[in-house]
Design a protein around this motif. Structure first.
Motif, short mmCIF file in Angstrom:
data_model
loop_
_atom_site.label_atom_id
_atom_site.label_comp_id
_atom_site.label_asym_id
_atom_site.label_seq_id
_atom_site.Cartn_x
_atom_site.Cartn_y
_atom_site.Cartn_z
N PHE A 159 20.86 -26.52 -3.28
CA PHE A 159 19.51 -26.56 -3.85
C PHE A 159 19.57 -26.89 -5.32
O PHE A 159 20.39 -26.36 -6.07
N PHE B 240 19.97 -13.88 -8.47
CA PHE B 240 19.29 -13.62 -7.20
C PHE B 240 19.96 -12.51 -6.42
O PHE B 240 21.18 -12.32 -6.47
N GLY B 241 19.14 -11.80 -5.65
CA GLY B 241 19.65 -10.90 -4.64
C GLY B 241 19.95 -11.67 -3.37
O GLY B 241 19.68 -12.87 -3.27
N GLY B 242 20.50 -10.96 -2.39
CA GLY B 242 20.91 -11.61 -1.15
C GLY B 242 19.76 -11.90 -0.19
O GLY B 242 19.95 -12.62 0.79
N PHE C 206 12.12 -25.02 -6.84
CA PHE C 206 13.25 -25.51 -6.08
C PHE C 206 12.93 -26.81 -5.36
O PHE C 206 11.79 -27.06 -4.98
N GLY C 207 13.99 -27.61 -5.14
CA GLY C 207 13.87 -28.73 -4.23
C GLY C 207 13.99 -28.27 -2.80
O GLY C 207 14.16 -27.07 -2.53
N SER C 208 13.93 -29.21 -1.87
CA SER C 208 13.95 -28.87 -0.44
C SER C 208 15.35 -28.69 0.10
O SER C 208 15.52 -28.26 1.24
N LEU D 166 13.25 -13.43 -1.29
CA LEU D 166 14.28 -13.35 -2.33
C LEU D 166 13.71 -12.73 -3.59
O LEU D 166 12.57 -13.03 -3.98
N TYR E 127 22.51 -24.93 -7.08
CA TYR E 127 22.95 -23.75 -6.36
C TYR E 127 23.47 -24.17 -4.99
O TYR E 127 23.05 -25.17 -4.43
N GLY F 60 24.18 -15.52 -0.36
CA GLY F 60 22.95 -15.81 -1.08
C GLY F 60 23.07 -17.09 -1.88
O GLY F 60 23.85 -17.99 -1.57
N PHE G 184 11.20 -11.91 -10.29
CA PHE G 184 10.54 -12.93 -9.47
C PHE G 184 10.73 -12.64 -7.99
O PHE G 184 11.80 -12.20 -7.57
N GLY H 149 15.22 -23.92 6.55
CA GLY H 149 15.31 -25.34 6.27
C GLY H 149 14.55 -25.80 5.04
O GLY H 149 14.44 -27.00 4.79
N LYS H 150 14.05 -24.85 4.27
CA LYS H 150 13.26 -25.22 3.07
C LYS H 150 13.79 -24.50 1.85
O LYS H 150 14.54 -23.53 1.95
N GLY H 151 13.37 -24.98 0.69
CA GLY H 151 13.71 -24.31 -0.55
C GLY H 151 12.82 -23.10 -0.79
O GLY H 151 11.72 -23.02 -0.24
N PRO H 152 13.29 -22.15 -1.58
CA PRO H 152 12.46 -20.98 -1.90
C PRO H 152 11.16 -21.38 -2.60
O PRO H 152 11.15 -22.30 -3.42
N PHE I 11 7.89 -19.96 -4.87
CA PHE I 11 7.50 -18.90 -5.79
C PHE I 11 6.32 -18.08 -5.25
O PHE I 11 5.34 -18.64 -4.74
N ARG J 109 21.57 -30.43 3.11
CA ARG J 109 22.54 -29.79 4.01
C ARG J 109 23.76 -30.69 4.10
O ARG J 109 23.68 -31.79 4.61
N LEU K 231 18.23 -17.47 -13.54
CA LEU K 231 17.88 -16.33 -12.71
C LEU K 231 19.09 -15.85 -11.93
O LEU K 231 19.92 -16.65 -11.50
N GLN L 194 11.30 -17.86 1.42
CA GLN L 194 12.04 -19.02 1.89
C GLN L 194 11.92 -19.12 3.40
O GLN L 194 12.32 -18.21 4.13
N TYR M 268 11.74 -20.45 -11.40
CA TYR M 268 12.28 -21.72 -10.93
C TYR M 268 11.29 -22.39 -9.98
O TYR M 268 10.54 -21.73 -9.26
N TYR N 74 10.39 -14.68 -4.28
CA TYR N 74 10.27 -15.98 -3.63
C TYR N 74 10.25 -15.76 -2.12
O TYR N 74 10.86 -14.83 -1.60
#
Lengths: 110, 112
Positions: free
Chosen positions: B90, A100-102, B103-105, A87, B35, B42, A34, A41-44, A46, B108, A98, A38, B101, A36
């Motif tokens: 997250f 994830f990579g860095g 994800f949510g927002s 990502l 997460y 990461g 996958f 300030g937001k989520g990843p 898709f 913090r 999943l 990002q 997946y 993604y």
């Protein structure tokens, strides 16, 4: 143990300068890989799923490819709005999560 | 995405206090995940759930607990917050359609 390594960690491009991001992986039977995006300030969000070696997916200026050991995210003629962290993640056949990579932080300057 | 809501979006708390973060989904997904995301590390899995009242630990579960009493809600509790738990948290659900997946927002959290 599944592992994902992304390179480079950061990439600076001029607008219009095409390049590629790398995702190397080891997984005990790949169910899916996958990509993604990002934004700060937001989520990843898709982008793509790739399932088998040789598969390619495209969306606007992005194209993702997959081999048995790595995936590339090719960015053609990027624009400043493509700046984000990208990502990569893998899911094993036997798992429901999943790895994830860095990430690669991409900065495109006008 | 609109299907996952995390609350609060921001929180500052003092060391030693308990903190609960909430994740709410409207898609009826079975699998849910928490997460944390930190620079240089990461995304790291804290806990996950594979159904109501069914949860398991991830790679960084120490100091955290979770509960899932309804399909739509997955709670993450820091029993006694420490400065090392300052992070962005997250929540995610597993999308059965493409096996990825959503994800949510994020929340913090700052522990002072």
């Amino acid at each position: 143990e599944d592992q994902v390594t992304q390179s480079p960690e950061a990439l600076r491009l001029q607008e219009g300068e095409s390049s590629s991001l790398n995702c190397s992986y080891t997984v005990s039977g790949l169910r899916g890989l996958f990509w993604y995006r990002q934004d700060p300030g937001k989520g990843p969000e898709f982008l793509f799923t790739l399932y088998s070696a040789g598969e390619e997916k495209e969306k606007e200026r992005l194209k993702a490819t997959l081999t048995k050991k790595e995936s590339f995210l090719h960015i053609t003629a990027p624009k400043p709005e493509d700046s984000a962290t990208y990502l990569c993640a893998v899911q094993a056949n036997a798992g429901n999560m999943l790895t994830f990579g860095g990430g690669t932080r991409l900065m495109v300057k006008p | 995405d609109a299907g996952i809501t995390q609350s609060p979006r921001h929180k500052v708390t003092e060391t030693g206090t308990p903190v609960t973060l909430r994740c709410h989904q409207t898609e009826n997904h079975r699998y849910m995940y928490w997460y944390r995301q930190d620079p240089g590390h990461g995304l790291r899995l804290i806990h996950y759930s594979y159904g109501v009242k069914d949860t398991d630990k991830g790679e960084v579960s120490d100091g955290y607990s979770v509960s899932r009493s309804k399909t739509e809600d997955f709670l993450l509790t820091l029993e006694s917050a420490t400065s090392s738990q300052t992070s962005v948290y997250f929540c995610a659900t597993l999308n059965a359609g493409n096996y990825g997946y959503t994800f949510g927002s994020g929340t913090r959290l700052t522990v002072v």
